[in-house]
Design an enzyme around this catalytic site. Sequence first.
Site, PDB file in Angstrom:
ATOM      1  N   ARG A   1       0.868  -1.173   0.000  1.00 21.03           N
ATOM      2  CA  ARG A   1       0.000   0.000   0.000  1.00 21.03           C
ATOM      3  C   ARG A   1       0.904   1.221   0.000  1.00 21.03           C
ATOM      4  O   ARG A   1       1.956   1.228   0.647  1.00 21.03           O
ATOM      5  CB  ARG A   1      -0.905   0.032   1.237  1.00 21.03           C
TER       6      ARG A   1
ATOM      7  N   GLU B   1      -3.451   7.540  -3.545  1.00 21.74           N
ATOM      8  CA  GLU B   1      -4.006   6.957  -4.758  1.00 21.74           C
ATOM      9  C   GLU B   1      -5.428   7.464  -5.022  1.00 21.74           C
ATOM     10  O   GLU B   1      -6.211   7.517  -4.058  1.00 21.74           O
ATOM     11  CB  GLU B   1      -4.040   5.435  -4.532  1.00 21.74           C
TER      12      GLU B   1
ATOM     13  N   HIS C   1      -1.489   0.406  -9.723  1.00 21.67           N
ATOM     14  CA  HIS C   1      -2.090  -0.606  -8.838  1.00 21.67           C
ATOM     15  C   HIS C   1      -2.588  -1.835  -9.619  1.00 21.67           C
ATOM     16  O   HIS C   1      -3.787  -2.134  -9.634  1.00 21.67           O
ATOM     17  CB  HIS C   1      -3.214  -0.001  -7.987  1.00 21.67           C
TER      18      HIS C   1
HETATM   19  C1  GLV Z   1      -5.025  -5.312  -3.770  1.00 23.39           C
HETATM   20  O1  GLV Z   1      -4.322  -4.370  -3.600  1.00 23.39           O
HETATM   21  C2  GLV Z   1      -5.570  -6.096  -2.704  1.00 23.39           C
HETATM   22  O2  GLV Z   1      -5.387  -5.776  -1.524  1.00 23.39           O
HETATM   23  O3  GLV Z   1      -6.242  -7.084  -3.014  1.00 23.39           O
END
Ligand code: GLV
Length: 316
Positions: free
Chosen positions: A235, A264, A282
């Site tokens: 993250r 984000e 992402h």
């Molecule tokens: C993607 O970032 C997830 O946490 O599945």
Amino acid sequence: MIAVTGRIPDAALEMLREVGEVRAWESDDVIPVDQRNTWLADADAAVTLLTDRVDDAFLDAGPDLKLVANVAVGYNNIDVPACTARGVQVTNTPGVLTDATADLAMALVLMSTRRLGEGERLIRSATPWQWGMFMMLGTGLQDKTLGIVGMGGIGVALATRARAFGMTIVYNNRRAVDPATEAALGARRVDLDELLESSDVVSLNCPYSAETHHLIDADALARMKASAYLVNTARGAVVDEAALVDALSSGAIAGAGLDVFEHEPAVHPGLLDCDNAVLVPHLGSATVETRTAMATTAAANVIEVLAGRPPLNPVT
Ligand code: GLV
């Protein structure tokens, strides 16, 4: 009624329609709050994406909710204590995105160490070029050390891939991984400072929480070798993005490969000026197979809970 607050694969919607009425948002844009709240008003379960913020306002709108099934392994978008306090169960989708995310992390290791984004930009800008002995030299991975912060399933899957590239593995995790896995990977558990100081590539594979907020700050970046790379598929806010821009632009570290961003979808403008940063939007779990498996896992959790059975993937 089951409220699905974002567009998900049909396979999961079909599963849900077998057990109840489904209202599903059909656009890739984030659902407007008014629309979401109208659906939540008589929803027994909500299927959410990581772009949904499940907070008191969300829960106030859904007084009958029994379950929030997040289509993601990370659940930092959900206020789990608030859900628990109201008796709303929370589930996630562990396991099914491990390989896809580890593949993407390995891709970012290769892209950043071999300067592939820079090379692509050179060709696309139609800049004249010619093979040169010293042109765009990168860093090889053989005999280099990969430091993995967060040795869960994704960390272990990345280590397996990196071993095939001849890398040595150190890792930092609250608990040691089981001895057989550690031995198979030749992996050594070290504290974070040693990991940062000894690694040629540092990969972040830990969940985001209050403890991991800005885990990689200016001090942590200063501990890394000037020749080292940082890869983040976890993250964004695990990293202090402003400090990372400073480290990349001053040459305090060699480069970074980022799939996630602190605010984000906004990206720190300084990163856009760093040629030594590979930036992707992402995409960790973004394969057809994986997104289908994530959505069907969330649907399976809804089916269990609405039938009065325990969820398959509870989050507490
Ligand atoms: C993607 O970032 C997830 O946490 O599945």
